[in-house]
Motif scaffolding. Structure first.
Motif, short mmCIF file in Angstrom:
data_model
loop_
_atom_site.label_atom_id
_atom_site.label_comp_id
_atom_site.label_asym_id
_atom_site.label_seq_id
_atom_site.Cartn_x
_atom_site.Cartn_y
_atom_site.Cartn_z
N GLU A 110 0.58 -0.87 0.13
CA GLU A 110 0.38 -0.10 0.09
C GLU A 110 0.99 0.91 -0.69
N ARG A 111 2.25 0.97 0.53
CA ARG A 111 2.87 1.96 0.80
C ARG A 111 3.50 3.13 -0.31
N ALA A 112 4.14 1.90 -0.87
CA ALA A 112 4.55 1.89 -2.54
C ALA A 112 3.66 2.41 -3.11
N ILE A 113 2.63 1.93 -3.53
CA ILE A 113 1.67 1.96 -4.08
C ILE A 113 1.21 3.82 -4.17
N SER A 114 0.77 3.49 -2.63
CA SER A 114 0.65 5.38 -2.93
C SER A 114 1.37 6.37 -2.90
N LEU A 115 2.42 6.07 -2.82
CA LEU A 115 3.92 7.18 -2.28
C LEU A 115 3.87 6.36 -3.96
N TRP A 116 3.85 6.51 -5.08
CA TRP A 116 4.48 6.04 -6.45
C TRP A 116 2.76 7.21 -6.95
N TRP A 117 1.73 6.96 -7.24
CA TRP A 117 0.71 8.26 -7.15
C TRP A 117 0.98 9.03 -6.36
N ALA A 118 0.84 9.58 -5.34
CA ALA A 118 1.65 10.84 -4.64
C ALA A 118 2.30 11.59 -5.36
N GLU A 119 3.82 10.93 -6.26
CA GLU A 119 4.26 11.29 -6.54
C GLU A 119 4.00 11.87 -7.92
N ARG A 120 2.98 11.57 -8.70
CA ARG A 120 2.57 12.10 -10.07
C ARG A 120 1.05 13.56 -9.27
N GLY A 121 1.05 13.11 -8.11
CA GLY A 121 -0.16 14.18 -8.12
C GLY A 121 -1.65 13.64 -7.87
N VAL A 122 -1.44 12.00 -7.25
CA VAL A 122 -3.08 11.46 -7.24
C VAL A 122 -2.45 11.02 -5.76
N SER A 123 -3.48 11.79 -4.70
CA SER A 123 -2.72 11.30 -3.49
C SER A 123 -4.25 12.39 -2.65
N PHE A 124 -3.73 12.34 -1.57
CA PHE A 124 -4.52 12.99 -0.61
C PHE A 124 -4.40 13.88 0.09
N SER A 125 -5.10 15.47 0.40
CA SER A 125 -4.27 16.61 1.15
C SER A 125 -4.92 17.13 2.18
N GLY A 126 -5.14 16.68 3.46
CA GLY A 126 -6.44 17.83 4.34
C GLY A 126 -7.02 16.83 4.03
N GLY A 127 -6.81 15.12 3.60
CA GLY A 127 -8.64 14.68 4.28
C GLY A 127 -8.76 14.89 3.40
N ARG A 128 -8.48 15.08 1.50
CA ARG A 128 -9.40 15.24 0.88
C ARG A 128 -8.71 15.05 -0.21
N PRO A 129 -9.24 14.16 -1.72
CA PRO A 129 -8.20 13.74 -2.59
C PRO A 129 -7.95 14.66 -3.84
N THR A 130 -6.74 15.07 -3.86
CA THR A 130 -6.54 15.63 -4.88
C THR A 130 -6.79 15.56 -5.83
N THR A 131 -7.12 14.50 -6.92
CA THR A 131 -7.73 14.16 -8.12
C THR A 131 -8.86 13.37 -7.84
N PRO A 132 -9.96 12.82 -8.59
CA PRO A 132 -10.90 11.94 -8.49
C PRO A 132 -11.19 10.67 -8.38
N ASP A 133 -9.15 10.49 -9.07
CA ASP A 133 -9.01 9.09 -8.84
C ASP A 133 -8.07 8.65 -7.81
N ALA A 134 -7.85 9.44 -6.91
CA ALA A 134 -7.30 9.30 -5.89
C ALA A 134 -8.14 8.38 -4.69
N PHE A 135 -9.85 8.77 -5.02
CA PHE A 135 -10.58 8.19 -4.13
C PHE A 135 -11.05 7.06 -4.36
N ASN A 136 -10.27 5.64 -3.85
CA ASN A 136 -10.55 4.24 -4.69
C ASN A 136 -10.52 3.94 -3.36
N VAL A 137 -10.92 2.19 -3.77
CA VAL A 137 -10.53 0.93 -2.47
C VAL A 137 -10.07 -0.31 -3.18
N VAL A 138 -9.05 -0.68 -2.09
CA VAL A 138 -9.24 -2.40 -2.30
C VAL A 138 -9.91 -3.04 -2.48
#
Length: 144
Positions: free
Chosen positions: A36-64
């Motif tokens: 989870e940390r590896a995949i999340s970090l990879w996406w965050a480096e490309r601007g897809v993450s959470f900031s202040g408890g909110r998704p930075t892009t719509p695609d950050a809102f996903n589940v396993v």
């Protein structure tokens, strides 16, 4: 990782003392956390993450949706490991990842598995298609 990487990407992830079980091995439940940390970090480096408890892009809102792992050899002690991951397939609303947890030289495979994520609508909590931006980013780790 000394082995030439021909698909996917790798992230160096540290194993900490509190990740270990009573026998000094990486606890089985921690593999999912490290992936989870590896995949999340990879996406965050490309601007897809959470900031202040909110998704930075719509695609950050996903589940396993699915997670499967096969253990081959134990990770003993602390230090860095590598999570090599790639997309086997990206569907309309799902992303089918494969991964390997290896030694830093890539020679020892500790575990390997599969993880499927589904993008959700925050308002309905129902599957929703990935954006074109996410698909373009995902294409860089899609295995042929």
């Amino acid at each position: 990782m000394t082995t030439a990487l021909t698909y996917g990407d790798v992230m160096h992830i540290p194993v900490h003392f509190d990740d270990l079980d009573a026998m000094g091995m990486l606890h089985n439940s921690r593999y999912a956390v490290l992936v989870e940390r590896a995949i999340s970090l990879w996406w965050a480096e490309r601007g897809v993450s959470f900031s202040g408890g909110r998704p930075t892009t719509p695609d950050a809102f996903n589940v396993v949706r699915e997670y499967a792992i096969t253990f081959h050899r134990p990770v003993r002690g602390t230090g860095d490991i590598i999570v090599h991951f790639w997309l086997d397939k990206i569907g309309t609303t799902s992303a089918d990842y494969r991964f390997r947890v290896t030694s830093t030289d890539g020679e020892t495979v500790f575990a390997e598995g599969r993880r499927v994520n589904v993008r959700l609508s925050p308002s309905t909590m129902r599957p929703e298609p990935w954006t074109d931006e996410a698909r373009a980013i995902a294409a860089t780790i899609l295995r042929d």
